[in-house]
Structures are given as C-alpha cells and as structure tokens.
Motif scaffolding. Structure first.
Motif, PDB file in Angstrom:
ATOM      1  N   CYS A  15       0.842  -1.196   0.000  1.00  0.00           N
ATOM      2  CA  CYS A  15       0.000   0.000   0.000  1.00  0.00           C
ATOM      3  C   CYS A  15       0.877   1.245   0.000  1.00  0.00           C
ATOM      4  CB  CYS A  15      -0.909   0.004   1.219  1.00  0.00           C
ATOM      5  SG  CYS A  15      -0.045   0.170   2.773  1.00  0.00           S
ATOM      6  N   CYS A  16       0.242   2.398   0.061  1.00  0.00           N
ATOM      7  CA  CYS A  16       1.010   3.649   0.071  1.00  0.00           C
ATOM      8  C   CYS A  16       1.219   4.181   1.489  1.00  0.00           C
ATOM      9  CB  CYS A  16       0.307   4.699  -0.785  1.00  0.00           C
ATOM     10  SG  CYS A  16      -1.184   5.347  -0.019  1.00  0.00           S
ATOM     11  N   GLU A  17       0.672   3.483   2.471  1.00  0.00           N
ATOM     12  CA  GLU A  17       0.839   3.822   3.900  1.00  0.00           C
ATOM     13  C   GLU A  17       0.231   5.163   4.304  1.00  0.00           C
ATOM     14  OE1 GLU A  17       4.152   1.602   5.967  1.00  0.00           O
ATOM     15  OE2 GLU A  17       5.237   2.406   4.267  1.00  0.00           O
ATOM     16  N   ASP A  18      -0.753   5.595   3.545  1.00  0.00           N
ATOM     17  CA  ASP A  18      -1.385   6.875   3.877  1.00  0.00           C
ATOM     18  C   ASP A  18      -2.167   6.806   5.190  1.00  0.00           C
ATOM     19  OD1 ASP A  18      -0.889   9.184   2.609  1.00  0.00           O
ATOM     20  OD2 ASP A  18      -2.813   9.314   1.568  1.00  0.00           O
ATOM     21  N   SER A  19      -2.771   5.642   5.477  1.00  0.00           N
ATOM     22  CA  SER A  19      -3.508   5.531   6.744  1.00  0.00           C
ATOM     23  C   SER A  19      -2.538   5.533   7.917  1.00  0.00           C
ATOM     24  CB  SER A  19      -4.367   4.259   6.761  1.00  0.00           C
ATOM     25  OG  SER A  19      -5.376   4.359   5.784  1.00  0.00           O
ATOM     26  N   THR A  20      -1.331   5.010   7.709  1.00  0.00           N
ATOM     27  CA  THR A  20      -0.314   5.073   8.772  1.00  0.00           C
ATOM     28  C   THR A  20       0.069   6.527   9.024  1.00  0.00           C
ATOM     29  OG1 THR A  20       0.535   2.894   8.227  1.00  0.00           O
ATOM     30  CG2 THR A  20       2.030   4.346   9.411  1.00  0.00           C
TER      31      THR A  20
ATOM     32  N   GLY B 146     -12.049   3.238   3.280  1.00  0.00           N
ATOM     33  CA  GLY B 146     -11.647   4.600   2.897  1.00  0.00           C
ATOM     34  C   GLY B 146     -10.229   4.607   2.372  1.00  0.00           C
ATOM     35  N   CYS B 147      -9.960   5.589   1.553  1.00  0.00           N
ATOM     36  CA  CYS B 147      -8.641   5.672   0.900  1.00  0.00           C
ATOM     37  C   CYS B 147      -8.138   7.115   1.029  1.00  0.00           C
ATOM     38  CB  CYS B 147      -8.793   5.255  -0.562  1.00  0.00           C
ATOM     39  SG  CYS B 147      -7.263   5.259  -1.513  1.00  0.00           S
ATOM     40  N   PRO B 148      -7.478   7.471   2.144  1.00  0.00           N
ATOM     41  CA  PRO B 148      -7.131   6.604   3.278  1.00  0.00           C
ATOM     42  C   PRO B 148      -8.341   6.347   4.186  1.00  0.00           C
ATOM     43  CG  PRO B 148      -6.418   8.854   3.730  1.00  0.00           C
ATOM     44  CD  PRO B 148      -6.980   8.852   2.337  1.00  0.00           C
TER      45      PRO B 148
ATOM     46  N   ALA C 211      -9.003  -4.491   9.622  1.00  0.00           N
ATOM     47  CA  ALA C 211      -8.474  -4.093   8.312  1.00  0.00           C
ATOM     48  C   ALA C 211      -8.593  -2.573   8.190  1.00  0.00           C
ATOM     49  CB  ALA C 211      -9.268  -4.767   7.199  1.00  0.00           C
ATOM     50  N   ILE C 212      -7.490  -1.935   7.845  1.00  0.00           N
ATOM     51  CA  ILE C 212      -7.432  -0.469   7.785  1.00  0.00           C
ATOM     52  C   ILE C 212      -7.266  -0.001   6.338  1.00  0.00           C
ATOM     53  CG2 ILE C 212      -5.956   1.519   8.375  1.00  0.00           C
ATOM     54  CD1 ILE C 212      -7.490   0.676  10.788  1.00  0.00           C
ATOM     55  N   GLY C 213      -8.241   0.743   5.847  1.00  0.00           N
ATOM     56  CA  GLY C 213      -8.145   1.322   4.497  1.00  0.00           C
ATOM     57  C   GLY C 213      -8.631   0.383   3.411  1.00  0.00           C
ATOM     58  N   SER C 214      -8.922   0.978   2.283  1.00  0.00           N
ATOM     59  CA  SER C 214      -9.508   0.247   1.163  1.00  0.00           C
ATOM     60  C   SER C 214      -8.641  -0.925   0.684  1.00  0.00           C
ATOM     61  CB  SER C 214      -9.752   1.234   0.018  1.00  0.00           C
ATOM     62  OG  SER C 214     -10.179   0.572  -1.107  1.00  0.00           O
ATOM     63  N   CYS C 215      -7.321  -0.740   0.627  1.00  0.00           N
ATOM     64  CA  CYS C 215      -6.449  -1.827   0.136  1.00  0.00           C
ATOM     65  C   CYS C 215      -6.597  -3.067   1.008  1.00  0.00           C
ATOM     66  CB  CYS C 215      -4.990  -1.383   0.108  1.00  0.00           C
ATOM     67  SG  CYS C 215      -4.651  -0.140  -1.135  1.00  0.00           S
TER      68      CYS C 215
END
Ligand code: SF4
Length: 157
Positions: free
Chosen positions: A10-15, A134-136, A80-84
């Motif tokens: 992933c792109c780690e945006d939720s992090t 969500g994305c993120p 599970a966190i985020g759309s990915c």
C-alpha cells in the motif's frame, strides 16, 4: 489495551493519518493504549499477545501471507485499515491487467520481488474482525472501532 499497527502492500497513507492523529490524541491514548508493535513510532517492537492488530494494505506475496498469519495468530482481534486491506483495491489493480499489459518489465518485477499472481484483500487470507474503509481510512469509523475495543477490554466505560 496492547495494540499493533502493520502495513503491507500500500502507500501507507492511513499510517501517516494515524501518526497525524497522535498530534491531537497522544496524551490521551498513551494512558489507554500500549503501543506494543508500531514500527512507525519505535524500533523495539514485540509481536506477542496483542489485543488488537490494525493492518493496512493488501497481500501480494507468500512472504506477506506468512507474516499476516503470524500477526493473526498473535492478536485477539484484527482490524483491516483502508480500502487496500478491506477490498484489495487500489493496490490490487494489477489483478485487472490483461495479458498484453503484463509486459516483460512487469513480469520481471513480479519474479524479482517474488510477488504472487494475485493481490488479495486481508479477508481472503485471514479472519478479519472489523473494517475501516476509505482511501485513506475514514477517521470517524476508526474512532468508532477503537472505542468499541477500548470498551470491550474495559479500558473505558
Ligand atoms: S487504501 Fe488508499 S490510502 Fe490506504 S494504502 Fe491503499 S491506496 Fe493508500
């Protein structure tokens, strides 16, 4: 409540969003949470007996599959966190490529990094107890889920 925070493909945006939330909530959360395995915050981490594991990203290799199963085995609940993580997409976009799209260069990447043929959402690999889409990730839903587990573990009333 002992928590872990993990990232896969992933792109780690939720992090990033999670660390941004600490600007406002760190003082409050440090009294309620033990950050037992959160690599974005510290280098000494322990993968054992987590109450809740928050997992961002999709699963794109056998190595990742092994790692996420290990996290599942060491966690009472897993979110599970985020759309990915919830749906696979957008990280799983390559599953939709037609064969003409998979040119030699992409094939080489898949071999060099030992990627599996398909990118999978978490629920295709392990049991998921809750989702924050969500994305993120959607922040309101994240608070809702966090609060649910704080209540469940009797950390708050
Ligand atoms: S869901 Fe969106 S923000 Fe989160 S990791 Fe995937 S692409 Fe990045």
């Amino acid at each position: 409540m002992a928590i872990g925070w993990f990232s896969f493909t992933c792109c780690e945006d939720s992090t990033i969003l999670f660390t941004e939330l600490l600007n406002e909530h760190f003082d409050e959360w440090k009294k309620l949470l033990e950050f037992r395995h959160v690599k974005v915050l510290k280098t000494k981490n322990e993968l054992r007996d987590l109450d809740v594991a928050f997992v961002e990203g999709a699963i794109s290799s056998e190595k990742q599959e092994e790692e996420v199963k290990k996290i599942r085995d060491n966690s009472k609940y897993l979110v599970a966190i985020g759309s990915c993580a919830c749906t696979g997409l957008p990280s799983a976009s390559r599953n939709e490529f037609t064969s003409e799209d998979i040119n030699e260069r992409i094939k080489r990447y898949m071999e060099d990094f030992d990627y599996s043929e398909k990118v999978r959402k978490l629920a295709e690999v392990i049991k998921v107890d809750d989702e924050v889409p969500g994305c993120p990730m959607g922040v309101d839903r994240f608070f809702e889920v966090l609060n649910k587990y704080l209540k469940l573990f009797k950390v708050v009333e």
